[in-house]
Design a protein around this motif. Structure first.
Motif, short mmCIF file in Angstrom:
data_model
loop_
_atom_site.label_atom_id
_atom_site.label_comp_id
_atom_site.label_asym_id
_atom_site.label_seq_id
_atom_site.Cartn_x
_atom_site.Cartn_y
_atom_site.Cartn_z
N LYS A 222 0.83 -1.21 0.00
CA LYS A 222 0.00 0.00 0.00
C LYS A 222 0.86 1.26 0.00
O LYS A 222 0.48 2.30 -0.56
N ASN A 223 2.05 1.18 0.60
CA ASN A 223 2.85 2.38 0.85
C ASN A 223 4.15 2.51 0.06
O ASN A 223 4.68 3.61 -0.05
N ILE A 224 4.70 1.43 -0.47
CA ILE A 224 5.95 1.53 -1.23
C ILE A 224 5.72 2.26 -2.55
O ILE A 224 4.61 2.28 -3.08
N ARG A 225 6.81 2.86 -3.06
CA ARG A 225 6.74 3.48 -4.39
C ARG A 225 6.72 2.42 -5.47
O ARG A 225 6.21 2.66 -6.57
N GLY A 226 7.31 1.26 -5.18
CA GLY A 226 7.31 0.18 -6.16
C GLY A 226 8.18 -0.98 -5.72
O GLY A 226 8.92 -0.88 -4.74
N VAL A 227 8.06 -2.10 -6.44
CA VAL A 227 8.83 -3.31 -6.16
C VAL A 227 9.62 -3.71 -7.40
O VAL A 227 9.11 -3.63 -8.52
N ILE A 228 10.88 -4.11 -7.19
CA ILE A 228 11.80 -4.45 -8.28
C ILE A 228 12.18 -5.92 -8.16
O ILE A 228 12.52 -6.40 -7.07
N ASN B 297 0.95 -6.96 -11.12
CA ASN B 297 0.92 -6.19 -9.88
C ASN B 297 1.17 -4.71 -10.19
O ASN B 297 2.14 -4.36 -10.85
N LYS B 298 0.31 -3.83 -9.69
CA LYS B 298 0.40 -2.40 -10.00
C LYS B 298 1.69 -1.76 -9.49
O LYS B 298 2.14 -0.75 -10.02
N LYS B 299 2.29 -2.35 -8.46
CA LYS B 299 3.50 -1.78 -7.89
C LYS B 299 4.79 -2.31 -8.55
O LYS B 299 5.89 -1.87 -8.22
N TYR B 300 4.64 -3.24 -9.48
CA TYR B 300 5.82 -3.84 -10.11
C TYR B 300 6.47 -2.85 -11.07
O TYR B 300 5.83 -2.34 -11.99
N LEU B 301 7.79 -2.60 -10.86
CA LEU B 301 8.52 -1.62 -11.66
C LEU B 301 9.48 -2.24 -12.67
O LEU B 301 10.17 -1.53 -13.38
N GLY B 302 9.53 -3.58 -12.72
CA GLY B 302 10.41 -4.23 -13.68
C GLY B 302 11.55 -4.97 -13.01
O GLY B 302 11.67 -5.02 -11.79
N ILE B 303 12.41 -5.51 -13.86
CA ILE B 303 13.54 -6.31 -13.38
C ILE B 303 14.85 -5.52 -13.54
O ILE B 303 15.06 -4.85 -14.55
N ILE B 304 15.68 -5.57 -12.51
CA ILE B 304 17.05 -5.06 -12.59
C ILE B 304 17.95 -6.21 -12.14
O ILE B 304 17.90 -6.62 -10.97
N ALA B 305 18.74 -6.74 -13.04
CA ALA B 305 19.56 -7.91 -12.74
C ALA B 305 20.55 -7.62 -11.62
O ALA B 305 21.00 -6.49 -11.44
N ASN B 306 20.88 -8.65 -10.86
CA ASN B 306 21.80 -8.52 -9.73
C ASN B 306 23.08 -7.79 -10.11
O ASN B 306 23.72 -8.13 -11.10
N PRO B 307 23.49 -6.79 -9.31
CA PRO B 307 24.77 -6.10 -9.58
C PRO B 307 25.94 -6.93 -9.05
O PRO B 307 25.92 -7.39 -7.91
N ILE B 308 26.95 -7.11 -9.87
CA ILE B 308 28.15 -7.85 -9.47
C ILE B 308 29.36 -6.93 -9.56
O ILE B 308 29.62 -6.35 -10.62
N ASN B 309 30.08 -6.79 -8.47
CA ASN B 309 31.26 -5.92 -8.46
C ASN B 309 32.44 -6.65 -9.08
O ASN B 309 33.23 -7.29 -8.39
#
Length: 381
Positions: free
Chosen positions: A180-186, A199-211
């Protein structure tokens, strides 16, 4: 930007933090180390007393009587003690729906405090939560990490107890408040996309960052025996499909006794785990995945051949139909033996796949590139 990252289970937030710092942002990471893995934190809420020799005795007695872990309560108390400092951040991101890992009522209370003290809060879907467990219980995918539970394997049942904590009423309150309160879920990889579609809060996929700057590439040349590594976390061995790997290894050991060296570890800290897979040519990660998790990706960045999730959905997503970057592991011992045998008998393939893996991680998972993607999502939502 001033950014607060809360929670850690795989080193995702640590790598993201490193990317954000490289881009000139101010970042604070709060977590409890995630048990024996002992991940780094700027502010630790690790349970020190109840996991000490003195505190462990009342902890064990309390658990037998009341069936909940005082170590979790200590996480919450330690977070509460520092929570007033966690305010006025431009962005806050939770690692999942239970980022503090304390008892449900306290978790919800502390999460609400973070919302009151900050404007923009985002959520990651990168593991077990209400959305993913609910999705798996409906058996919507070809398979899932709950396969051993559905197969009614008695010794596996206990490993899934905590899954159901995420769909019980106390946690549902947390889930509903968050969505209800988050700006979105990734989503962090393809395994978490399907549960979020629609899901209305779904903002898409961002693949795991690897250093990759912290990872030393090791040439996967075969000069003597081929080293195969299986690092077991006994708390989720059935979830990962480890018994299939163990059976396959036993057969391979008998089939190629003079051509391979096998290393198996159990429940070792993350830093020690890294030392073992640095020596390996082949890493056995998991069979129940459509995409790779963090351990697999870090091993691929080093040039290892990883048996993990690399399904058709994954190869289509990244256009890898002709460039094998990992071995798609399946819950099939004969299949695993066949794949391992081919690599042992054709060691040049180990070198080829390892090189492909390095290039793939650099292109699709570089920690600074991925941090830039997070920043874009945060700024526009």
């Amino acid at each position: 930007m001033k950014i607060l990252l809360i929670g850690e289970f795989s080193r995702l937030h640590n790598s993201l933090k490193e990317g954000l710092l490289a881009l000139g942002h101010e970042v604070v990471l709060v977590n409890n180390g995630d048990g024996f893995k002992n991940f780094p934190a700027d502010i630790s809420i690790r349970a020190n007393f109840f996991k000490s020799k003195l505190g462990n005795i009342p902890r064990q007695i309390w658990f037998k009587i009341f069936k909940y872990d005082l170590g979790l309560l200590e996480h919450g108390i330690r977070f509460w003690m520092i929570s007033k400092k966690l305010q006025h951040y431009d962005v806050v991101q939770f690692i999942n729906e239970s980022p503090i890992q304390t008892i449900s009522k306290l978790e919800l209370f502390l999460i609400k405090r973070i919302f009151k003290q900050n404007q923009k809060v985002f959520l990651l879907c990168c593991g077990i939560d209400y959305v993913t467990v609910n999705h798996m219980l409906q058996k919507k995918d070809r398979y899932s990490v709950m396969n051993a539970y559905f197969d009614d394997i008695p010794e596996a049942k206990k490993q899934y107890d905590y899954f159901f904590d995420f769909v019980d009423k106390p946690h549902q309150k947390i889930h509903k408040f968050l969505y209800k309160n988050i700006r979105g879920v990734i989503a962090s990889d393809l395994d978490y996309v399907q549960p979020l579609l629609g899901n209305k809060k779904y903002l898409g996929i961002i693949a795991n960052p690897i250093n990759t700057d912290k990872i030393t590439v090791i040439e996967n040349k075969i000069s003597d025996k081929i080293n195969i590594f299986l690092g077991i976390n006994t708390g989720n061995s059935f979830k990962k499909g480890v018994p299939f790997f163990e059976c396959a290894i036993a057969i391979i050991q008998e089939k190629y006794p003079n051509r391979i060296e096998i290393t198996i570890t159990k429940d070792i800290p993350y830093t020690e785990y890294q030392k073992h897979f640095e020596k390996a040519h082949i890493l056995l990660d998991q069979v129940y995945g459509f995409d790779q998790g963090f351990n697999a990706l870090e091993a691929m960045a080093k040039g290892k051949v990883v048996f993990t999730g690399a399904e058709t959905e994954f190869t289509n997503q990244y256009g890898l139909q002709e460039d094998e970057v990992a071995i798609n592991a399946l819950a099939d011992v004969d299949y695993l033996v066949e794949k391992l045998s081919f690599l042992i008998e054709n060691p040049s393939e180990i070198e080829r796949i390892g090189k492909n893996a390095i290039q793939f991680i650099q292109k699709e998972h570089h920690y600074i590139t991925q941090a830039e993607k997070y920043l874009e999502v945060w700024k526009t939502n």
